[in-house]
Motif scaffolding. Sequence first.
Motif: not given
Length: 426
Positions: A91-92, A94-95, A132, A136, A140
């Motif tokens: 996820i990080v 993607l962010t 994204l 993201g 998070l």
Amino acid sequence: MSKLKGLLGKLNKIDMFSPYFFLPFILVLYFFTSFFDFHRFDQFNLRASIWPAVILALVCYYIGVYIIDKLQWTIPTFGLSFLGKYVIHFIVLLTLLGLISYLMMIFGSGLGISDESNRRNLSPKLNFFSQLLWFGVLLLLSYKMILEKKMTWKKAFVYGSIFAIVMFLFLLVAYRTPLIIMLFTGIIILHYVVKRVKLTWFLSALLVIAVAFSMFGFIRVLTEDLTKESNSRDQPDVELTVEEKNKLLTAEQMVNLTPKWIRAINQESVTGHIVLSTIIEYTQEEDYLKGEIHRGIFNTVLPGEQISPRMKVSEVVNSISVEKGKWITRPPRTTTPTFIGQLFLDGGYLLVAIGFLLYGVLISLIYNKVKQEGIRSFHSVAYAFTITLFTVSMHTGLLDLIFILMLGFVIIASSIIKTDKRKLSY
């Protein structure tokens, strides 16, 4: 008075965001508010009733929710549980990809909020990946809130401020959907972690949010540069009989009796009703598209020029309305078909039934995971995001590939990520 307080007390005990209440309530409210059409239905000479499709959708949705609830089934692990520890890292990444894409898009194409034509001319690829960023950050922050041992209002304010900053970034490109998804996902997380949202508070907040986003869209239209051809408000040049012209003129005069800002308050739901009715009328005359709309979701990533699903919807509804002397959607703009309309256009009542049955099944599968594994887990985040996305799609349709990929990701992530065992209590 005491009876009224007692009734409100019982209503406030409802879990506002359970599968049995939230999505059906918003769907019914959406089409109920469209009753106040201020003569726009006459303006477009609607001929097909939407209510059989709406009722069928609700019934099939509840069937899906009820069956999974009674069986207590949850999302399977798909044999990928060994990847659970890498979900947050992914996820990080993607962010960061979203942040880079967003900055490139803004500096390359400008701000969509400055003019409607700028918004439509944003780089499709960069716009795709920039989504994204909010996705993201949403996951998070929500997960971090869930893991807080003691969530105070002070901490909630800090998280809310970060949410607001990211929402402001996407306000600059003038897209409302990410803002709504972030806002309601955050509210659902607060509901389960900080303090349960009461029905009375929810209805008040819903009214404020609905009016705010309606006015945002209204101002966006008011600030259009009318010197640009893409912002033209000319109506189709077609031959109408004297009777048809008089009927149209009378309807337009009746519509104009209501100030534009009042009409703007529920314009989205009225337009959704008009679009759905016109789609039903189109299929009665021309047959269903038999999958063309849903294939178009994936065709948009193919090389060359492709017609997006919403552009195809515009062609469909305008092909009917042009005969009545009006554009439903000004060319070359796209049309949000409502999720019912999206399904109906491709496969009629049968596809509406299947689509809403699957909606109910998926939402109930994730909700059961929350109940079984506890709220202090990623399952709550996945549930909040999924039910929000499904609810928003009641108006927009689920026609964006990026949203489908997001949905697939949170479902798989929810099934494989490690959970703690603190139970959800009511």
